[in-house]
Design a protein around this motif. Sequence first.
Motif, PDB file in Angstrom:
ATOM      1  N   SER A   1       0.827  -1.208   0.000  1.00 29.42           N
ATOM      2  CA  SER A   1       0.000   0.000   0.000  1.00 29.42           C
ATOM      3  C   SER A   1       0.862   1.259   0.000  1.00 29.42           C
ATOM      4  CB  SER A   1      -0.923   0.005   1.217  1.00 29.42           C
ATOM      5  OG  SER A   1      -0.178  -0.131   2.426  1.00 29.42           O
ATOM      6  N   VAL A   2       1.937   1.268   0.796  1.00 30.88           N
ATOM      7  CA  VAL A   2       2.835   2.423   0.866  1.00 30.88           C
ATOM      8  C   VAL A   2       3.548   2.617  -0.467  1.00 30.88           C
ATOM      9  CG1 VAL A   2       4.914   3.359   1.961  1.00 30.88           C
ATOM     10  CG2 VAL A   2       3.153   2.255   3.356  1.00 30.88           C
ATOM     11  N   ARG A   3       4.084   1.531  -1.005  1.00 29.18           N
ATOM     12  CA  ARG A   3       4.822   1.643  -2.271  1.00 29.18           C
ATOM     13  C   ARG A   3       3.900   1.959  -3.449  1.00 29.18           C
ATOM     14  NH1 ARG A   3       7.301  -3.282  -3.410  1.00 29.18           N
ATOM     15  NH2 ARG A   3       6.299  -4.380  -1.674  1.00 29.18           N
ATOM     16  N   SER A   4       2.635   1.544  -3.364  1.00 29.71           N
ATOM     17  CA  SER A   4       1.660   1.907  -4.402  1.00 29.71           C
ATOM     18  C   SER A   4       1.419   3.412  -4.409  1.00 29.71           C
ATOM     19  CB  SER A   4       0.331   1.182  -4.161  1.00 29.71           C
ATOM     20  OG  SER A   4       0.467  -0.203  -4.341  1.00 29.71           O
ATOM     21  N   GLY A   5       1.261   3.989  -3.202  1.00 30.16           N
ATOM     22  CA  GLY A   5       1.081   5.431  -3.103  1.00 30.16           C
ATOM     23  C   GLY A   5       2.286   6.196  -3.618  1.00 30.16           C
ATOM     24  N   LEU A   6       3.475   5.745  -3.259  1.00 30.72           N
ATOM     25  CA  LEU A   6       4.699   6.397  -3.741  1.00 30.72           C
ATOM     26  C   LEU A   6       4.819   6.285  -5.258  1.00 30.72           C
ATOM     27  CD1 LEU A   6       7.277   5.265  -1.024  1.00 30.72           C
ATOM     28  CD2 LEU A   6       6.503   7.606  -1.465  1.00 30.72           C
ATOM     29  N   ALA A   7       4.508   5.116  -5.795  1.00 31.09           N
ATOM     30  CA  ALA A   7       4.580   4.915  -7.245  1.00 31.09           C
ATOM     31  C   ALA A   7       3.627   5.853  -7.971  1.00 31.09           C
ATOM     32  CB  ALA A   7       4.257   3.463  -7.583  1.00 31.09           C
TER      33      ALA A   7
END
Length: 352
Positions: A18-24
């Motif tokens: 979820s965190v890396r999806s937001g950053l991406a």
Amino acid sequence: MLYELSQLLDFNLFKYISVRSGLAFFIAFLLTLFIMPRYLSWALSKNANQPISKYVPAHESKGQTPTMGGAIFLFSTLIAALITVDLSNLYIWGGLITLIGFGLVGFKDDLGKVLAGDNLEGLTPKGKMGLQSVVAALATGLLLYTGFPTEFYVPFLKTPLFDLGYAAIPFWVLVFLATTNAVNLTDGLDGLATVPSITALVTLGLIVYVTGHAIFSQYMLVPNIKGVAEVTILAMALVGGLMGFLWYNCYPAEIFMGDTGSLAIGGFIAYLAILGKSEVLLILIGIVFVIETVSVILQVGSFKLRGKRVFLMAPIHHHFELKKWPENKIIIRFWMISFIANIFVLVSFKFR
């Protein structure tokens, strides 16, 4: 990069999808916003404009609009992905093959049209379909190599109908070809394909995330396929890139995505649908693309069989143009249809 760094430093935050999806999402969005004005200046100086077919309703001013904007949001998506995803995940590589492969097919087609200044130039229909089939076969071959399950699911049933076995290859290739060309047909008005693509990517990204999550998949009564949830990050990166692109592509458009963008988007939507065992549900998720494609099939079939047309022109958005609907009204109403259909899919997903 961030995932590997979190493993090395034992930093848990970047381990969460979820965190890396937001950053991406934000990396691709901001990068597209940064690069696009520079690409626009270059494209205008080089007359890299979209050739407009003489058969569609008059859009004289759009003949001066740059094309191949899809290359920019694809580049931003790939950069965001390289920073945020786990590159040891083979499902990620399948997604990258899909985006890059279909993007290159579209780029070759766009380049031929731009250089010739004619919308009828570029790849031949057979040549384009052949190259798309090659890319689709590579992606499906990698799926089988990973041991991806070949069971066939339908909406509202928690158990598969049957196992496709090796028949999964032609079936998945057909899903790829149908979806890529459906998105390509829809890309005919300012932002018309962009927002339905975003809604489809968000819906399918959520489905793939649930499919790859051991607890959520059990609760939602969907098959659990280990590792596929990582592709959600790639989907959100593409959503971010498309949001940045929409800033310039909304009516009146300053740039078009071209086949470079539409084929890549369609291919990746198909890939997500396969990963999420949602090939049938894709009909509703991509309802706007289905409507556009069916309108072309009905038009061609009716003219060949009866010598009469069903619509004033196909795809159907041109029919409404000839009915004197304002372009922005057509676009927004199609966006609404896409949004409502995807909300229905998400609300009804638990019904099994």
